[in-house]
Structure formats: C-alpha cells, structure tokens
Design a protein around this motif. Structure first.
Motif, short mmCIF file in Angstrom:
data_model
loop_
_atom_site.label_atom_id
_atom_site.label_comp_id
_atom_site.label_asym_id
_atom_site.label_seq_id
_atom_site.Cartn_x
_atom_site.Cartn_y
_atom_site.Cartn_z
N THR A 227 33.25 66.03 49.65
CA THR A 227 32.66 66.43 50.93
C THR A 227 33.48 65.89 52.09
O THR A 227 33.73 66.60 53.08
N GLN A 228 33.91 64.63 51.99
CA GLN A 228 34.71 64.05 53.06
C GLN A 228 36.06 64.74 53.18
O GLN A 228 36.57 64.92 54.30
N ALA A 229 36.64 65.14 52.06
CA ALA A 229 37.91 65.88 52.11
C ALA A 229 37.73 67.24 52.77
O ALA A 229 38.60 67.70 53.52
N LEU A 230 36.61 67.91 52.48
CA LEU A 230 36.32 69.19 53.12
C LEU A 230 36.29 69.03 54.64
O LEU A 230 36.80 69.88 55.38
N LYS A 231 35.68 67.93 55.09
CA LYS A 231 35.55 67.70 56.53
C LYS A 231 36.87 67.24 57.16
O LYS A 231 37.33 67.82 58.16
N GLY A 252 26.59 64.36 46.80
CA GLY A 252 27.76 64.37 47.67
C GLY A 252 27.49 64.56 49.14
O GLY A 252 28.44 64.72 49.92
N LYS A 253 26.23 64.58 49.56
CA LYS A 253 25.86 64.75 50.97
C LYS A 253 26.42 66.04 51.56
O LYS A 253 26.66 66.15 52.76
N PHE A 254 26.60 67.03 50.68
CA PHE A 254 27.19 68.29 51.12
C PHE A 254 26.26 69.04 52.08
O PHE A 254 26.71 69.61 53.07
N ASP A 261 34.32 73.97 59.85
CA ASP A 261 35.47 74.81 59.49
C ASP A 261 35.26 75.58 58.21
O ASP A 261 36.03 76.51 57.91
N LEU A 262 34.23 75.23 57.43
CA LEU A 262 34.02 75.85 56.12
C LEU A 262 33.47 77.26 56.31
O LEU A 262 32.31 77.47 56.60
N ARG A 263 34.34 78.24 56.11
CA ARG A 263 33.99 79.64 56.37
C ARG A 263 33.33 80.31 55.17
O ARG A 263 32.49 81.18 55.33
#
Length: 298
Positions: A227-231, A252-254, A261-263
């Motif tokens: 999740t942190q990498a996604l952010k 993962g607190k997703f 930015d997650l489209r």
C-alpha cells in the motif's frame, strides 16, 4: 514480431522509465541496449530460432531484458518458477529440452541438471562493448506461427502441460489488455505477480507495448508495504489474485489509505465475492475495478 513492437516504443519514448526493481531502474533505451547485448551473446552461443531457453529468476530488470533477448533471437522462452521442487523442474526440463539456461543468481544453478550450458544474469557483463553492436538481420518468420514462449500450467491435477504462445497471440493479448486499462506512456504499474504466470506475462506485454513503467515488488509478506509503495510511487494501475486484494484490505490499510493516483485495479485468477467488490468500490469510488479471467491456453 514482438521485438519490433518494443523497438517502436523505444524510438518513441527512449528516456521514459521502463522497469523499476528495488533501488535500480532502466529507461526504454537502456532496456533495449541490455536485451541487444544478451541477444548477441545468445547468438554467439549458437542459439537459433526455435531453440528453447529457460529463464530461472525472480522478476527483475535482468529477467525482463533476458525475456526480450530470447524473443529477439526468435528462440522460445520458458520462465520457470524458482520455487519449484527439483522433481517439478526436472519434469519440465525433460519435456522442453532447453538449449540454454539463464539464471537470475548463481545460487539457482544448483536447481539445474549437472553441467548445463548457462548464463548467470547477475554476473553477465551487460556493458560488454563486444556485444553492444546491434544485429538487426531479420529471419523470415511469421508472427502468427512463431512460438515466443511456453508457459507450463497444470490446472488442479496432472503433470504440467506446456502451452505454446505465438508472437501474434502475445501481441493481441497485450493490446487487448492495454486498451481495456487505457494504458499510456504515463502509466505506472506495480507488479506483485511473477512473470512465470500468464498474468504477469500479459501485464508485461500490455505495459511495454504502450511505453508504461513497470515496478516490481517480489515480496508480499507485509501488505502494508505494498500500500505504501502504491502511494509513494504514485502507481496508476495494480492487479493481483483475490488473495492479494484480501490481504491488502484486511492487513494492508488499502481501503483507508488515500491513493489519488490509482486509476484502475484488476482482480483475476479466482473468485472475488460481490461483498469484497462492493467494499473496494465504496472505498475507492474513483478507481476502476476490472474483473478478469484468462486461460493460459488462450
């Protein structure tokens, strides 16, 4: 052919990031140069069209360059799971009869038969000037009939069976997926699935046929790190099997992390319940949710 499709992307977006793995990254020009160097070494070792070449490696910049090098030679790539049991590897090797092995690390050599012809990718000199000259002679081959890779799949029972996928098949699948996700050179995708599964291979094709950036994370031990990498990396696209999404949502607190930015996300490889889909939709109303199904055989 697949390599021609990559060449077009390299010419359009030479300086755009192609692959990120840990603290290392390459742009499309650098990826092309690496694959050219390895392809020239494969040809020096007499790898010919139709020869089978095994890649036994974690997903990395080197394993992506190796994949493109093999198809550049119009040889047939076999991505193997480095976690296979010795008997599992022995069965596939006996069935496929590879001409060469490309190993991600020296430690993986002990999984291979004694004395095979191999190249250790973490020891290969990617900047060797004697291998850098482009060798663009074209062998007359048909994209419709030339096999690019063999993916082994066993379903739930029986021995693994090698599915032969042609250049045309992978071009078609890559373009279908890229159109469905509306990928462009501005997209950045986080990959947690391995390249030896058809899911990973499909994403590699779709991303690199559009000039998008592929970022690897090979460990899913800590879902919160994903999740942190996604952010942090401003990821625009993510896919996985139901296990990945369940872990992200539960541990993962997703659902509670802001990911502007997650489209799009895509769930494939198993059943995802309507309740889980609704949870995703409620938490991420601006993120497209794709549910996909794809047989290796197709």
């Amino acid at each position: 052919m697949l390599y021609h499709a990559l060449n077009k992307i390299v010419k359009r977006f030479p300086d755009r990031l192609a692959v990120v793995s840990g603290d290392h990254s390459v742009n499309y020009r650098e990826l092309w140069e690496r694959s050219e160097s390895l392809a020239n070494e494969l040809k020096r070792r007499q790898i010919a069209p139709g020869d089978r070449v095994v890649i036994l490696a974690q997903s990395s910049i080197e394993s992506v360059a190796a994949w493109w090098a093999v198809v550049k030679c119009q040889a047939i790539c076999l991505n193997l799971n480095e976690k296979l049991t010795p008997s599992g590897i022995e069965y596939i090797i006996s069935d496929a009869a590879p001409a060469l092995y490309l190993c991600g690390t020296a430690e993986l050599l002990h999984q291979l038969p004694e004395g095979p012809d191999h190249i250790c990718l973490d020891e290969f000199n990617w900047q060797d000037p004697s291998l850098s000259a482009s060798n663009d002679e074209d062998i007359s081959c048909s994209a419709e009939t030339t096999v690019a890779c063999i993916v082994y799949t066993s379903g739930s029972t029986g021995h693994p069976k090698g599915v032969c996928l042609t250049h045309r098949t992978l071009l078609s699948v890559g373009n279908i997926a890229a159109n469905g996700f509306r990928l462009t050179e501005l997209d950045r995708y986080l990959m947690v699935v391995p390249l030896h599964y058809i899911h990973g291979l499909m994403m590699l094709m779709s991303l690199q046929l559009r000039g998008s950036c592929l970022q690897f994370m090979n460990s899913f031990v800590f879902p919160s790190a994903i999740t942190q990498a996604l952010k942090k990396s401003r990821i625009t696209g993510f896919s996985g099997v139901p296990y990945h999404f369940t872990a992200l949502m539960e541990r993962g607190k997703f659902l509670t992390t802001d990911l502007p930015d997650l489209r799009w996300v895509c769930v494939t490889g198993g059943t995802f319940t309507p309740k889980r889909i609704q949870q995703l939709q409620d938490a991420k109303p601006d993120t497209e949710i794709h549910i996909a199904y794809g047989q290796t055989e197709c």
